[in-house]
Design an enzyme around this catalytic site. Structure first.
Site, PDB file in Angstrom:
ATOM      1  N   ARG A   1      19.589 -21.290  17.919  1.00  0.00           N
ATOM      2  CA  ARG A   1      19.541 -20.295  18.988  1.00  0.00           C
ATOM      3  C   ARG A   1      18.261 -19.496  18.773  1.00  0.00           C
ATOM      4  O   ARG A   1      17.535 -19.696  17.809  1.00  0.00           O
ATOM      5  CB  ARG A   1      20.817 -19.429  19.077  1.00  0.00           C
ATOM      6  CG  ARG A   1      21.611 -19.195  17.862  1.00  0.00           C
ATOM      7  CD  ARG A   1      20.938 -18.342  16.835  1.00  0.00           C
ATOM      8  NE  ARG A   1      20.449 -17.103  17.405  1.00  0.00           N
ATOM      9  CZ  ARG A   1      19.498 -16.358  16.914  1.00  0.00           C
ATOM     10  NH1 ARG A   1      18.862 -16.720  15.815  1.00  0.00           N
ATOM     11  NH2 ARG A   1      19.096 -15.250  17.501  1.00  0.00           N
ATOM     12  N   GLY A   2      18.018 -18.554  19.685  1.00  0.00           N
ATOM     13  CA  GLY A   2      16.734 -17.836  19.652  1.00  0.00           C
ATOM     14  C   GLY A   2      15.761 -18.609  20.524  1.00  0.00           C
ATOM     15  O   GLY A   2      15.659 -19.844  20.430  1.00  0.00           O
ATOM     16  N   ALA A   3      15.041 -17.872  21.385  1.00  0.00           N
ATOM     17  CA  ALA A   3      14.230 -18.526  22.418  1.00  0.00           C
ATOM     18  C   ALA A   3      13.230 -19.562  21.876  1.00  0.00           C
ATOM     19  O   ALA A   3      13.245 -20.725  22.319  1.00  0.00           O
ATOM     20  CB  ALA A   3      13.540 -17.462  23.263  1.00  0.00           C
TER      21      ALA A   3
ATOM     22  N   ARG B   1      20.905 -24.115  28.207  1.00  0.00           N
ATOM     23  CA  ARG B   1      21.092 -22.646  28.250  1.00  0.00           C
ATOM     24  C   ARG B   1      20.123 -22.124  29.318  1.00  0.00           C
ATOM     25  O   ARG B   1      18.970 -22.556  29.366  1.00  0.00           O
ATOM     26  CB  ARG B   1      20.807 -21.982  26.902  1.00  0.00           C
ATOM     27  CG  ARG B   1      21.919 -22.188  25.883  1.00  0.00           C
ATOM     28  CD  ARG B   1      21.729 -21.304  24.653  1.00  0.00           C
ATOM     29  NE  ARG B   1      22.210 -19.940  24.859  1.00  0.00           N
ATOM     30  CZ  ARG B   1      22.047 -18.963  23.953  1.00  0.00           C
ATOM     31  NH1 ARG B   1      21.418 -19.205  22.815  1.00  0.00           N
ATOM     32  NH2 ARG B   1      22.516 -17.752  24.190  1.00  0.00           N
TER      33      ARG B   1
ATOM     34  N   GLN C   1      24.733 -11.773  15.773  1.00  0.00           N
ATOM     35  CA  GLN C   1      23.475 -12.306  15.224  1.00  0.00           C
ATOM     36  C   GLN C   1      22.786 -11.295  14.305  1.00  0.00           C
ATOM     37  O   GLN C   1      22.106 -11.679  13.358  1.00  0.00           O
ATOM     38  CB  GLN C   1      22.503 -12.676  16.356  1.00  0.00           C
ATOM     39  CG  GLN C   1      22.933 -13.847  17.204  1.00  0.00           C
ATOM     40  CD  GLN C   1      23.651 -13.406  18.459  1.00  0.00           C
ATOM     41  OE1 GLN C   1      24.363 -12.409  18.459  1.00  0.00           O
ATOM     42  NE2 GLN C   1      23.497 -14.140  19.541  1.00  0.00           N
TER      43      GLN C   1
ATOM     44  N   ASP D   1      13.910 -13.152  25.423  1.00  0.00           N
ATOM     45  CA  ASP D   1      14.139 -14.532  25.877  1.00  0.00           C
ATOM     46  C   ASP D   1      13.285 -14.892  27.068  1.00  0.00           C
ATOM     47  O   ASP D   1      13.087 -16.060  27.377  1.00  0.00           O
ATOM     48  CB  ASP D   1      15.615 -14.733  26.215  1.00  0.00           C
ATOM     49  CG  ASP D   1      16.422 -14.741  24.933  1.00  0.00           C
ATOM     50  OD1 ASP D   1      16.688 -13.653  24.410  1.00  0.00           O
ATOM     51  OD2 ASP D   1      16.714 -15.840  24.432  1.00  0.00           O
TER      52      ASP D   1
ATOM     53  N   LYS E   1      18.770 -10.047  24.487  1.00  0.00           N
ATOM     54  CA  LYS E   1      20.200  -9.992  24.168  1.00  0.00           C
ATOM     55  C   LYS E   1      20.856  -8.733  24.732  1.00  0.00           C
ATOM     56  O   LYS E   1      20.304  -7.635  24.634  1.00  0.00           O
ATOM     57  CB  LYS E   1      20.344 -10.043  22.638  1.00  0.00           C
ATOM     58  CG  LYS E   1      21.755  -9.990  22.107  1.00  0.00           C
ATOM     59  CD  LYS E   1      22.655 -11.050  22.680  1.00  0.00           C
ATOM     60  CE  LYS E   1      22.112 -12.447  22.492  1.00  0.00           C
ATOM     61  NZ  LYS E   1      22.804 -13.453  23.338  1.00  0.00           N
TER      62      LYS E   1
HETATM   63  O1  MRU Z   1      21.868 -15.790  22.223  1.00  0.00           O
HETATM   64  P1  MRU Z   1      20.740 -15.890  21.259  1.00  0.00           P
HETATM   65  O2  MRU Z   1      21.148 -15.656  19.841  1.00  0.00           O
HETATM   66  O3  MRU Z   1      19.957 -17.168  21.428  1.00  0.00           O
HETATM   67  O4  MRU Z   1      19.784 -14.699  21.670  1.00  0.00           O
HETATM   68  C1  MRU Z   1      18.599 -14.502  20.965  1.00  0.00           C
HETATM   69  C2  MRU Z   1      17.867 -13.294  21.371  1.00  0.00           C
HETATM   70  O5  MRU Z   1      18.272 -12.577  22.253  1.00  0.00           O
HETATM   71  C3  MRU Z   1      16.543 -13.038  20.723  1.00  0.00           C
HETATM   72  O6  MRU Z   1      16.254 -11.669  20.702  1.00  0.00           O
HETATM   73  C4  MRU Z   1      15.433 -13.760  21.502  1.00  0.00           C
HETATM   74  O7  MRU Z   1      15.748 -15.096  21.693  1.00  0.00           O
HETATM   75  C5  MRU Z   1      14.129 -13.651  20.827  1.00  0.00           C
HETATM   76  S1  MRU Z   1      13.988 -14.741  19.450  1.00  0.00           S
HETATM   77  C6  MRU Z   1      12.486 -14.551  18.747  1.00  0.00           C
END
Ligand code: MRU
Length: 356
Positions: free
Chosen positions: A51-53, A88, A199, A240, A251
């Site tokens: 996960r994470g963009a 996603r 997270q 994201d 988030k």
């Molecule tokens: O749902 P997630 O855990 O994928 O959400 C992640 C976030 O919101 C992060 O802040 C975002 O992806 C930036 S990651 C460098």
């Protein structure tokens, strides 16, 4: 970055297999998982094993490598690309990475296609590491300024996990923190727990612990009072999808932190690589906001006294719950965007100038 003293990246490719750290099991179990088919990749993104963009973008890129190994056929590749993009909806990096791969792979019928795909996926990862490192060096200047004035520990609040576990290495929001720590600047992080997937608690606090950075987990509603008490020097969050007008999608809960920061004159920074900028969408209301299963709210997971992972229901069993995963922070609440090219105002003119 390190886990138990050993250097890792979040994703690597070995013997035609994509290796990931299964983030659904952290912090209680450290499991390296093999992804063998494009379906495995789609599932890993959906259930948030990765996960994470930036990381979901890179994983999707490797998904196309696996698709070619599975069935080297252009229509299978095209369908796989579509399915990966749809796994996603919110993080723009997913589409960005798949489109970048498909630009190289569409119409290529030679034996070279696998090599081309592998090289491009690797390049996406290497570039992300380089960009995250630069974000760190640019953000470091802000932390240094605060430290030089305060001459005491810099308290930084972050939301969710925009750490190295959300990228390939370094992270976005955490990269300035890691760089400050390496330079000997005392830093302490307030890690928002980030319900419902936690997270902040499960990943941000965990990765900071492994790097020896002081941190404290707080409930998502605690940031406001800490800011009122002067116990937060700055906020740094990830994103994201950031629109070219500077509106930031991140988030869920980020917006409330930005409001509290604004009310208390706490600088609110967003750290991002350029792969997270959506140059096309003009109105934040057009960003697809992921709505996830309400079970993520009604159930919590943790280890019992025998260290076994357990999932338990915490809500009344008849209650409905709603689980929106992201929100929008309007540009007017963003002090600056920390990018690989430098720090930009959250505005179209400033971003355009930086990324001409
Ligand atoms: O749902 P997630 O855990 O994928 O959400 C992640 C976030 O919101 C992060 O802040 C975002 O992806 C930036 S990651 C460098």
């Amino acid at each position: 970055m390190r886990i138990e003293g050993k250097e890792y990246r979040t994703i690597w490719f070995e013997n035609n297999v994509v290796k990931i750290i299964d983030q659904t099991k952290l912090p209680h179990q450290f499991i390296i998982k093999d992804l063998i088919t494009v379906k495995d990749v789609i599932n890993a993104i959906k259930v948030m094993e990765v996960r994470g963009a930036p990381l979901i973008g890179a994983t999707a890129a490797y998904g196309l490598v696996l698709a070619i190994i599975e069935n080297n056929d252009q229509s299978f590749l095209k369908k796989s690309a579509e399915n990966l993009i749809n796994s996603r909806p919110t993080a723009i990096n997913l589409k960005w990475a798949v489109d970048r791969m498909m630009k190289k792979l569409s119409g290529v019928n030679s034996d070279k296609i696998l090599e081309i795909a592998q090289n491009e996926a690797k390049e996406i990862c290497e570039e992300d590491i380089k960009f995250c490192e630069k974000i760190g060096l640019n953000g470091l200047k802000i932390i240094e300024q605060i430290y030089n004035k305060k001459k005491d520990t810099v308290n930084i609040l972050t939301h969710c996990n925009a750490g190295w576990l959300a990228t390939i290495n370094w992270g976005t929001a955490t990269s300035p923190i890691y760089h400050a720590h390496k330079k000997g600047i005392p830093v302490h992080v307030w890690a928002d727990e980030t319900r419902p997937r936690n997270q902040g608690a499960n990943l941000t606090s965990y990765e900071l612990n492994e790097e020896g950075i002081k941190n404290t987990i707080i409930a998502d509603n605690t940031g406001g009072i800490l800011m009122q008490r002067g116990e937060v020097d700055m906020c740094i969050v990830g994103t994201d999808r950031t629109l070219s007008n500077g509106d930031v999608c991140n988030k869920v809960g980020t917006y409330l932190k930005a409001l509290a920061a604004h009310d208390n004159n706490v600088p609110f920074y967003v750290a991002l690589p350029s792969s997270t900028i959506d140059w096309k969408t003009k109105d934040a209301n057009d960003i697809p906001i992921e709505q996830r299963n309400s079970e993520e709210l009604s159930h919590v997971e943790g280890i019992d006294e025998n260290k076994e992972l357990k999932k338990i229901l915490i809500y009344p069993y008849k209650s409905k719950a709603m689980n929106l995963a992201f929100d929008i922070t309007p540009a007017k609440y963003v002090t600056g965007l920390i990018t690989e090219k430098g720090i930009s105002e959250a505005s179209h003119e400033s971003l355009k100038k930086l990324f001409k």
